[in-house]
Write an enzyme that holds these catalytic residues in place. Structure first.
Site, PDB file in Angstrom:
ATOM      1  N   HIS A  70       0.974  -1.129   0.181  1.00  0.00           N
ATOM      2  CA  HIS A  70      -0.070  -0.035  -0.081  1.00  0.00           C
ATOM      3  C   HIS A  70       0.808   1.317   0.058  1.00  0.00           C
ATOM      4  CE1 HIS A  70      -2.460  -3.078   2.492  1.00  0.00           C
ATOM      5  NE2 HIS A  70      -3.207  -3.056   1.355  1.00  0.00           N
ATOM      6  N   TYR A  88       2.441   1.478  13.923  1.00  0.00           N
ATOM      7  CA  TYR A  88       3.269   2.468  12.837  1.00  0.00           C
ATOM      8  C   TYR A  88       2.772   3.946  12.921  1.00  0.00           C
ATOM      9  CZ  TYR A  88      -0.416   0.961   9.619  1.00  0.00           C
ATOM     10  OH  TYR A  88      -1.575   0.593   8.842  1.00  0.00           O
TER      11      TYR A  88
END
Length: 164
Positions: free
Chosen positions: A61, A129
């Site tokens: 992605h 993240y």
């Protein structure tokens, strides 16, 4: 904190200082002052948490304008960044690193890279993240994890992937 440059410029493996004793451990995942001193990004706007079962592969992605500081709190993953910066001398090349919840290491993936990971072994993985831009589904895009032009060498044989 130890910083190791990877084979593609701008990709960094970050190993924080982990203080362990019989009770467990303590570490600083992010410290703005230390990151600034080491010339690492500090402009994070969102924290994300991804849980994946054994054998799962997520990605590749990307969202223009978004960099990611990726780490694992449980399990192990093979984390991959693909250079999609037009005009880059490493355009279309990828770099993979192992991130391990025991080591608490992290991977800096700047803007201009597609990102994906697969869970290693028979354990689950929790991936955290920080990102430098808010998620916007209108900007998000992706590349097939098994794109033959990229030829990413994933270390699992039959990954579990989404239809997307």
């Amino acid at each position: 904190m130890k910083i190791t440059a990877q084979k593609i410029p701008d990709l960094l493996l970050i190993e924080p200082n982990v203080y362990q004793d019989e009770r467990g451990f303590f570490l600083e995942r992010f410290n703005q002052q230390k990151f600034e001193e080491l010339k690492l990004p500090t402009n994070f706007v969102q924290d994300n948490h991804s849980y994946s079962k054994a054998g799962v592969l997520r990605g590749l992605h990307y969202q223009p304008g978004q960099g990611k500081l990726v780490g694992v709190t449980r399990g192990k993953i093979w984390d991959v960044a693909v250079d999609i910066r037009k005009g880059s001398s490493t355009y279309g090349q990828y770099c993979g690193v192992e991130l391990d919840g025991q080591k608490q290491n992290m991977f800096w993936v700047p803007d201009g890279f597609a990102h994906g990971f697969c869970v290693l072994g028979d354990q689950e993985a929790d991936v955290l993240y920080k990102v430098t831009d808010f998620y916007d589904p209108k900007k998000e895009s992706g590349i097939a994890w098994d794109d033959p032009d990229l030829n990413v060498s994933w270390p699992i044989e039959t990954p579990i992937v989404s239809d997307r």
